[in-house]
Write an enzyme that holds these catalytic residues in place. Structure first.
Site, PDB file in Angstrom:
ATOM      1  CD  GLU A  58     -12.164   0.795  -2.805  1.00 12.36           C
ATOM      2  OE1 GLU A  58     -11.595   0.023  -3.599  1.00 12.36           O
ATOM      3  OE2 GLU A  58     -11.727   1.054  -1.675  1.00 12.36           O
TER       4      GLU A  58
ATOM      5  NE  ARG B 167      -3.843   2.257   0.792  1.00 13.50           N
ATOM      6  CZ  ARG B 167      -3.709   3.573   0.738  1.00 13.50           C
ATOM      7  NH1 ARG B 167      -2.570   4.095   0.325  1.00 13.50           N
ATOM      8  NH2 ARG B 167      -4.691   4.354   1.098  1.00 13.50           N
TER       9      ARG B 167
ATOM     10  NE  ARG C 114      -4.067  -2.368   2.249  1.00 12.15           N
ATOM     11  CZ  ARG C 114      -4.960  -1.440   1.875  1.00 12.15           C
ATOM     12  NH1 ARG C 114      -5.425  -1.455   0.633  1.00 12.15           N
ATOM     13  NH2 ARG C 114      -5.369  -0.530   2.727  1.00 12.15           N
TER      14      ARG C 114
END
Length: 374
Positions: A70, A62, A113
């Site tokens: 999104e 990330r 992540r």
């Protein structure tokens, strides 16, 4: 430097507290990595997430200090410019590209992540995508090392009106506000001018109400959560500015509705007054026409009566003349025959004459004459 805003547990990003040499994220335990890591891009997931391979493993990374709209969450609709952010990152980091990962205080997020600054050569990709206006600079937890260059790139995009700040990209907040302002201005300018049909005012009222409905809907969006898209890029004074613009539009539209209602009422009153005057004029003309026809009828009847009277007088006069003429004729023809004295010695007519006679004064002598009517 004061951050644009801190996001803790909001919109895809959550802070994870680091303790000692281990970082805990999503229930997994990861060994801390020291120093930069060279990795190869295996996949671009979305605008701020990639898969990379290093140390023989594929890891999900990330990008630090950025948040993009999104595009892959199945519970949410695809947000404005999310596909564009993904395509930009795919173009910037094709599969097989070698990148350098640098980490900050907290290496993993709650979704397990890896949090990293991604470098392509000397270019910080996190900042590059923010400079396009496709990401928003954010601070998560204690990870602030790479925030300043990302924030600087973010500000460049905002000042240049790129990406999420563009007024010519239909889905962005600036574009929606600008479109609302233009629609409102055009609608207000279409105010019907009297004289006009009342239906024109009614139609204009419907257009104003539609514009007001759109303004209320956009105002509701702008009153939403500033920690999430589409408001995330405008948190702070930027959001207040666009909210103020929408409120100004609503004020103008409400005033236009009032003006249109007043204009309609005035036009309706004008039309009613005009109809009343027209009815009064028609009534006056009808009365004048009736009076004219009555006068003509009276004159006609008077003329007929006068003609009848004159005809009666003429007939009476003719009858009187006829009677007078007949009386004179009978007197002059019959009296001598019935009252004739016997012939005298003064007779100057032939002996044995039996016709009409004209007697001399005194009636003692006569002479023959034609009989009247013979």
């Amino acid at each position: 430097m004061q951050s644009l805003f801190a996001v803790v547990g909001a919109h895809k990003i959550a802070a994870v507290v680091a303790a000692g040499a281990l970082v805990v994220g999503a229930g997994a335990v990861h060994e801390a990595v020291s120093g930069p890591v060279t990795a190869t891009v295996a996949k671009v997931v979305d605008g701020d997430t990639i898969d990379v391979r290093y140390d023989g493993e594929t890891r999900r990374v990330r990008l630090l200090n950025v948040d993009t709209p999104e595009s892959v969450d199945p519970s949410k609709p695809v947000e404005c410019l999310a596909p564009e952010a993904t395509q930009y990152l795919k173009g910037r980091l094709p599969v097989g590209t070698e990148v350098r990962l640098e980490h900050d205080e907290e290496k993993y997020d709650r979704y397990d992540r890896e949090l990293a600054a991604v470098f392509l050569g000397d270019d910080l990709v996190n900042a590059d995508i923010a400079r396009q206006g496709l990401r928003v600079a954010v601070v998560v937890g204690t990870n602030t090392q790479f925030y300043p260059p990302v924030r600087q790139a973010h500000d460049e995009a905002r000042q240049a009106g790129r990406g999420l700040y563009a007024a010519d990209v239909t889905c962005t907040v600036p574009a929606q506000v600008a479109a609302l302002e233009q629609t409102a201005a055009d609608t207000v300018a279409e105010q019907p001018a009297a004289p006009a049909e009342l239906t024109a005012f009614d139609s204009h009222s419907g257009e104003l109400v539609a514009a007001l409905t759109a303004a209320r809907a956009l105002a509701a969006v702008l009153d939403g959560d500033p920690r999430a898209f589409p408001l995330l890029p405008f948190a702070g004074r930027g959001l207040s500015s666009v909210q103020s613009r929408v409120e100004h539009v609503r004020t103008d539209l409400n005033a236009a509705v009032t003006d249109n209602d007043s204009a309609r009422a005035a036009e309706q009153q004008r039309q009613e007054d005009e109809a009343r005057r027209a009815a009064e004029e028609a009534e006056r003309l009808a009365a004048e026409e009736a009076a004219r026809q009555a006068a003509e009828e009276a004159a006609r009847q008077a003329a007929e009566q006068e003609a009848a009277r004159k005809a009666a007088e003429d007939a009476a006069a003719a009858q009187a003349r006829s009677q007078s003429s007949g009386s004179s004729s009978r007197t002059s023809t019959s009296a001598p025959r019935t009252a004739a004295p016997p012939p005298t010695s003064g007779n100057s007519g032939p002996s044995g004459y039996t016709g009409c006679r004209s007697y001399a004064p005194g009636g003692k002598s006569w002479t023959p004459m034609p009989c009247p009517g013979s």
